[in-house]
Scaffold this motif. Structure first.
Motif, PDB file in Angstrom:
ATOM      1  N   VAL A 295       1.334   7.211  11.623  1.00 34.13           N
ATOM      2  CA  VAL A 295       1.208   8.160  10.511  1.00 34.13           C
ATOM      3  C   VAL A 295       1.161   7.389   9.203  1.00 34.13           C
ATOM      4  CG1 VAL A 295       2.356  10.046  11.741  1.00 34.13           C
ATOM      5  CG2 VAL A 295       3.715   8.442  10.371  1.00 34.13           C
ATOM      6  N   ALA A 296       0.666   8.061   8.166  1.00 34.39           N
ATOM      7  CA  ALA A 296       0.556   7.413   6.860  1.00 34.39           C
ATOM      8  C   ALA A 296       1.831   7.572   6.043  1.00 34.39           C
ATOM      9  CB  ALA A 296      -0.637   7.975   6.091  1.00 34.39           C
ATOM     10  N   THR A 297       2.563   8.684   6.254  1.00 41.33           N
ATOM     11  CA  THR A 297       3.783   8.952   5.481  1.00 41.33           C
ATOM     12  C   THR A 297       4.863   9.532   6.392  1.00 41.33           C
ATOM     13  OG1 THR A 297       3.099  11.209   4.895  1.00 41.33           O
ATOM     14  CG2 THR A 297       2.438   9.432   3.388  1.00 41.33           C
ATOM     15  N   ALA A 298       6.099   9.454   5.927  1.00 48.43           N
ATOM     16  CA  ALA A 298       7.240  10.061   6.631  1.00 48.43           C
ATOM     17  C   ALA A 298       8.299  10.395   5.593  1.00 48.43           C
ATOM     18  CB  ALA A 298       7.795   9.116   7.685  1.00 48.43           C
ATOM     19  N   GLN A 299       9.171  11.341   5.915  1.00 44.51           N
ATOM     20  CA  GLN A 299      10.175  11.764   4.949  1.00 44.51           C
ATOM     21  C   GLN A 299      11.521  12.008   5.608  1.00 44.51           C
ATOM     22  OE1 GLN A 299       8.369  15.277   3.265  1.00 44.51           O
ATOM     23  NE2 GLN A 299       9.242  16.606   4.834  1.00 44.51           N
ATOM     24  N   ALA A 300      12.506  12.361   4.778  1.00 46.11           N
ATOM     25  CA  ALA A 300      13.889  12.511   5.217  1.00 46.11           C
ATOM     26  C   ALA A 300      14.001  13.417   6.432  1.00 46.11           C
ATOM     27  CB  ALA A 300      14.737  13.052   4.080  1.00 46.11           C
ATOM     28  N   GLY A 301      14.820  12.986   7.400  1.00 44.86           N
ATOM     29  CA  GLY A 301      15.052  13.748   8.620  1.00 44.86           C
ATOM     30  C   GLY A 301      14.197  13.306   9.787  1.00 44.86           C
ATOM     31  N   GLU A 302      13.142  12.527   9.535  1.00 49.94           N
ATOM     32  CA  GLU A 302      12.241  12.103  10.610  1.00 49.94           C
ATOM     33  C   GLU A 302      12.739  10.820  11.267  1.00 49.94           C
ATOM     34  OE1 GLU A 302       7.941  12.387  10.096  1.00 49.94           O
ATOM     35  OE2 GLU A 302       8.293  13.259   8.108  1.00 49.94           O
ATOM     36  N   GLN A 303      12.561  10.767  12.601  1.00 50.11           N
ATOM     37  CA  GLN A 303      12.847   9.557  13.376  1.00 50.11           C
ATOM     38  C   GLN A 303      11.556   8.744  13.455  1.00 50.11           C
ATOM     39  OE1 GLN A 303      15.903   9.006  14.674  1.00 50.11           O
ATOM     40  NE2 GLN A 303      16.871  11.016  14.620  1.00 50.11           N
ATOM     41  N   VAL A 304      11.589   7.526  12.947  1.00 48.22           N
ATOM     42  CA  VAL A 304      10.356   6.736  12.876  1.00 48.22           C
ATOM     43  C   VAL A 304      10.610   5.279  13.243  1.00 48.22           C
ATOM     44  CG1 VAL A 304       9.310   8.212  11.097  1.00 48.22           C
ATOM     45  CG2 VAL A 304      10.705   6.239  10.410  1.00 48.22           C
ATOM     46  N   THR A 305       9.508   4.583  13.463  1.00 43.87           N
ATOM     47  CA  THR A 305       9.512   3.127  13.605  1.00 43.87           C
ATOM     48  C   THR A 305       8.672   2.560  12.469  1.00 43.87           C
ATOM     49  OG1 THR A 305       9.692   3.261  16.017  1.00 43.87           O
ATOM     50  CG2 THR A 305       8.928   1.171  15.079  1.00 43.87           C
ATOM     51  N   ILE A 306       9.252   1.627  11.727  1.00 44.34           N
ATOM     52  CA  ILE A 306       8.567   1.049  10.571  1.00 44.34           C
ATOM     53  C   ILE A 306       8.288  -0.427  10.817  1.00 44.34           C
ATOM     54  CG2 ILE A 306       8.816   0.439   8.122  1.00 44.34           C
ATOM     55  CD1 ILE A 306      10.440   2.977   7.749  1.00 44.34           C
ATOM     56  N   ARG A 307       7.052  -0.844  10.538  1.00 42.68           N
ATOM     57  CA  ARG A 307       6.683  -2.256  10.586  1.00 42.68           C
ATOM     58  C   ARG A 307       6.497  -2.771   9.163  1.00 42.68           C
ATOM     59  NH1 ARG A 307       2.456  -4.583  14.738  1.00 42.68           N
ATOM     60  NH2 ARG A 307       3.653  -6.402  14.087  1.00 42.68           N
ATOM     61  N   LEU A 308       6.909  -4.021   8.942  1.00 38.67           N
ATOM     62  CA  LEU A 308       6.764  -4.659   7.642  1.00 38.67           C
ATOM     63  C   LEU A 308       5.727  -5.770   7.715  1.00 38.67           C
ATOM     64  CD1 LEU A 308      10.531  -4.906   6.569  1.00 38.67           C
ATOM     65  CD2 LEU A 308       8.900  -3.085   6.079  1.00 38.67           C
ATOM     66  N   SER A 309       5.209  -6.111   6.547  1.00 45.19           N
ATOM     67  CA  SER A 309       4.160  -7.140   6.507  1.00 45.19           C
ATOM     68  C   SER A 309       4.711  -8.551   6.658  1.00 45.19           C
ATOM     69  CB  SER A 309       3.383  -7.032   5.182  1.00 45.19           C
ATOM     70  OG  SER A 309       4.264  -7.187   4.078  1.00 45.19           O
ATOM     71  N   ASP A 310       6.024  -8.716   6.509  1.00 51.49           N
ATOM     72  CA  ASP A 310       6.650 -10.046   6.603  1.00 51.49           C
ATOM     73  C   ASP A 310       7.638 -10.093   7.763  1.00 51.49           C
ATOM     74  OD1 ASP A 310       5.561 -11.035   3.977  1.00 51.49           O
ATOM     75  OD2 ASP A 310       6.786  -9.361   3.246  1.00 51.49           O
ATOM     76  N   ASP A 311       7.807 -11.266   8.329  1.00 47.81           N
ATOM     77  CA  ASP A 311       8.836 -11.479   9.346  1.00 47.81           C
ATOM     78  C   ASP A 311      10.135 -11.830   8.636  1.00 47.81           C
ATOM     79  OD1 ASP A 311       7.231 -10.987  11.518  1.00 47.81           O
ATOM     80  OD2 ASP A 311       6.583 -13.070  11.718  1.00 47.81           O
ATOM     81  N   ILE A 312      11.056 -10.880   8.635  1.00 49.32           N
ATOM     82  CA  ILE A 312      12.333 -11.045   7.941  1.00 49.32           C
ATOM     83  C   ILE A 312      13.460 -10.813   8.937  1.00 49.32           C
ATOM     84  CG2 ILE A 312      13.785 -10.167   6.063  1.00 49.32           C
ATOM     85  CD1 ILE A 312      11.269  -9.274   4.642  1.00 49.32           C
ATOM     86  N   ASP A 313      14.538 -11.539   8.762  1.00 52.60           N
ATOM     87  CA  ASP A 313      15.700 -11.376   9.647  1.00 52.60           C
ATOM     88  C   ASP A 313      16.374 -10.046   9.327  1.00 52.60           C
ATOM     89  OD1 ASP A 313      17.844 -11.633  11.307  1.00 52.60           O
ATOM     90  OD2 ASP A 313      18.863 -13.178  10.123  1.00 52.60           O
ATOM     91  N   ILE A 314      16.069  -9.041  10.130  1.00 57.20           N
ATOM     92  CA  ILE A 314      16.637  -7.697   9.967  1.00 57.20           C
ATOM     93  C   ILE A 314      17.258  -7.278  11.289  1.00 57.20           C
ATOM     94  CG2 ILE A 314      16.138  -5.269   9.457  1.00 57.20           C
ATOM     95  CD1 ILE A 314      13.754  -6.196   7.812  1.00 57.20           C
ATOM     96  N   SER A 315      18.438  -6.693  11.241  1.00 58.24           N
ATOM     97  CA  SER A 315      19.110  -6.252  12.471  1.00 58.24           C
ATOM     98  C   SER A 315      19.755  -4.888  12.247  1.00 58.24           C
ATOM     99  CB  SER A 315      20.160  -7.279  12.903  1.00 58.24           C
ATOM    100  OG  SER A 315      21.114  -7.477  11.884  1.00 58.24           O
ATOM    101  N   ARG A 316      20.315  -4.344  13.327  1.00 58.50           N
ATOM    102  CA  ARG A 316      21.003  -3.046  13.245  1.00 58.50           C
ATOM    103  C   ARG A 316      22.079  -3.103  12.176  1.00 58.50           C
ATOM    104  NH1 ARG A 316      22.586   1.535  16.329  1.00 58.50           N
ATOM    105  NH2 ARG A 316      24.773   2.071  15.989  1.00 58.50           N
ATOM    106  N   GLY A 317      22.128  -2.066  11.342  1.00 59.23           N
ATOM    107  CA  GLY A 317      23.104  -2.028  10.254  1.00 59.23           C
ATOM    108  C   GLY A 317      22.519  -2.382   8.915  1.00 59.23           C
ATOM    109  N   ASP A 318      21.385  -3.080   8.905  1.00 58.82           N
ATOM    110  CA  ASP A 318      20.688  -3.339   7.648  1.00 58.82           C
ATOM    111  C   ASP A 318      20.002  -2.051   7.180  1.00 58.82           C
ATOM    112  OD1 ASP A 318      21.502  -5.951   7.712  1.00 58.82           O
ATOM    113  OD2 ASP A 318      19.616  -6.735   8.485  1.00 58.82           O
ATOM    114  N   THR A 319      19.609  -2.015   5.929  1.00 55.60           N
ATOM    115  CA  THR A 319      19.033  -0.797   5.356  1.00 55.60           C
ATOM    116  C   THR A 319      17.768  -1.118   4.570  1.00 55.60           C
ATOM    117  OG1 THR A 319      21.260   0.137   5.134  1.00 55.60           O
ATOM    118  CG2 THR A 319      19.502   1.211   3.901  1.00 55.60           C
TER     119      THR A 319
END
Length: 435
Positions: A295-319
């Motif tokens: 999808v192109a957009t998403a908003q509050a309340g939706e369960q989604v998976t987000i991909r980023l353009s950079d490889d960054i060290d992100i884990s559960r608990g990050d925001t």
């Protein structure tokens, strides 16, 4: 204090709870509501028919008091959820306990409620005592509703049939509750309804026994209440706690790394810049996946998976936050605690604080004040919290969490405290501010 408009109909489902003291008639009121609105199945109607005392009076509480211990003792222990609908809207009811010992269960039910029906048993009050005093548990539940920001309170003055439907006594109770609301600082929308849950007066249909009452019956008011979903949808409020990092395979040509969770506030679209906390790194949203695919957009309340353009060290608990969001990660908080545990708060020990998808160690540095539900005064000399106490405290965390004030966002401004030895939930917390 009420701005009820009977001509406004909201179709969003409404979550509401029943609250109040023991034997105020909460379970009976829900049973009567379901019965008179014709929301019962044939087997439930048969159970009600069998419950009649002396072939006359129906025991409506059997519809919600499902535990054997509840029926034996005649009290509600657990939170019972019931679902029903009318021609105008759907409802989710939480029948919560009135007994002080089970206040924590009332907090559980109230934490997601759009409205609360506070029952007051008119026969338990001493009208000779002036000013009229409400029961301590009525005060405690109202204080909890205030701290939980429950937007609508419907005060159902019950068992009016046993008082001969006296208008003066109803008005005396209304005046006492208005005084309580003023003392607690309740800003909520408040309605007052004289009812008899057992006989059905002013529950679904207007009662001929209260010609002096010009308001709507309980169900009509519930049908017209706005659901009040206070969730910011503006992109600048975007708040996305990471619940799971999804990797499909280790193929370097398709190195999929997606961040899964629920959007708690705001909205996001492909191409938006986001800030990753607590690291403070900046990246760009490259793809968003929902249950409907990309999808192109998403908003509050939706369960989604987000991909980023950079490889960054992100884990559960990050925001993930909007890049210009004012929300920051914090290690020191001020909060209101509702203490659940039989053991008092021990300032010398650490507790586990669970906030959204993150769990960190927390220490309570100071108990600022504790609410005395009998006098409604705030005691500043107390250094601990006992079971069912409401108090304001200062906490320091092992590492920062990305949170907001409770009044700004319920999901990102609330937490629970857990005893690390027993894993019992010892308190529910609502963030007031940051130090």
């Amino acid at each position: 204090m009420s701005n009820f408009n009977p001509n406004v109909t909201k179709y969003a489902p409404l979550r509401f709870i029943t609250a109040g003291s023991v034997d105020d008639g909460k379970s009976t009121l829900i049973g009567r509501l379901l019965y008179d609105s014709k929301a019962l199945l044939s087997d439930q109607l048969l159970s009600l028919d069998k419950s009649k005392n002396n072939g006359e009076v129906i025991d409506f509480s059997i519809l919600t008091d499902g535990l054997q211990a509840e029926r034996e003792q005649g009290i509600t222990i657990d939170v019972a959820y019931r679902y029903f609908s009318t021609a105008k809207r759907k409802f989710i009811i939480a029948d919560t306990p009135g007994h002080e010992q089970y206040t924590r269960n009332m907090v559980t039910g109230a934490s997601t409620a759009n409205a609360a029906v506070v029952l007051i048993d008119a026969t338990q009050l001493d009208f000779k005592q002036l000013p009229l005093q409400l029961l301590p548990q009525t005060k405690r539940h109202s204080a909890i509703l205030k701290h939980l920001n429950c937007p609508h309170i419907l005060v159902a003055v019950n068992k009016m049939d046993l008082l001969g439907f006296e208008q003066a006594k109803f008005e005396a109770i209304c005046a006492a509750y208005r005084t309580l609301a003023l003392q607690l600082g309740l800003q909520q929308d408040i309605h007052f309804i004289p009812v008899s849950a057992l006989q059905g007066d002013n529950i679904v249909h207007a009662s001929a026994n209260t010609p002096w009452y010009q308001g709507e019956p309980l169900l009509s008011i519930l049908e017209a209440l706005p659901s009040n979903e206070h969730v910011a949808l503006d992109a600048s409020h975007f708040h996305f706690p990471v619940q799971l990092v999804q990797r499909l395979d280790s193929d370097k040509q398709d190195d999929f790394r997606g961040y899964q969770g629920r959007i708690e506030a705001g909205s996001v679209k492909v191409g938006d810049q986001v800030r990753i906390e607590p690291a403070g790194r900046i990246s760009t949203v490259s793809k968003i996946f929902s249950s409907n695919g990309s999808v192109a957009t998403a908003q509050a309340g939706e369960q989604v998976t987000i991909r980023l353009s950079d490889d960054i060290d992100i884990s559960r608990g990050d925001t993930l936050l909007a890049v210009d969001s004012g929300t920051q990660a914090n290690k020191k908080l001020r909060a209101t605690l509702c203490w659940f545990d039989e053991r008092a708060l021990n300032p010398a020990r650490k507790y586990l604080l669970k906030h959204s998808t993150q769990t960190v160690f927390a220490k309570i540095n100071k108990v600022e004040q504790v609410l005395d539900v009998h006098t409604l005064s705030k005691v500043s000399e107390s250094h601990s919290l006992n079971m069912n106490d409401l108090g304001e405290v200062q906490l320091s965390l092992q590492k920062p969490i990305c949170c907001t004030r409770y009044q700004d966002n319920i999901a990102t401004g609330s937490f629970i405290l857990i005893d690390e030895a027993t894993y019992h939930t010892v308190a529910a917390g609502m963030i007031l501010d940051f130090e």
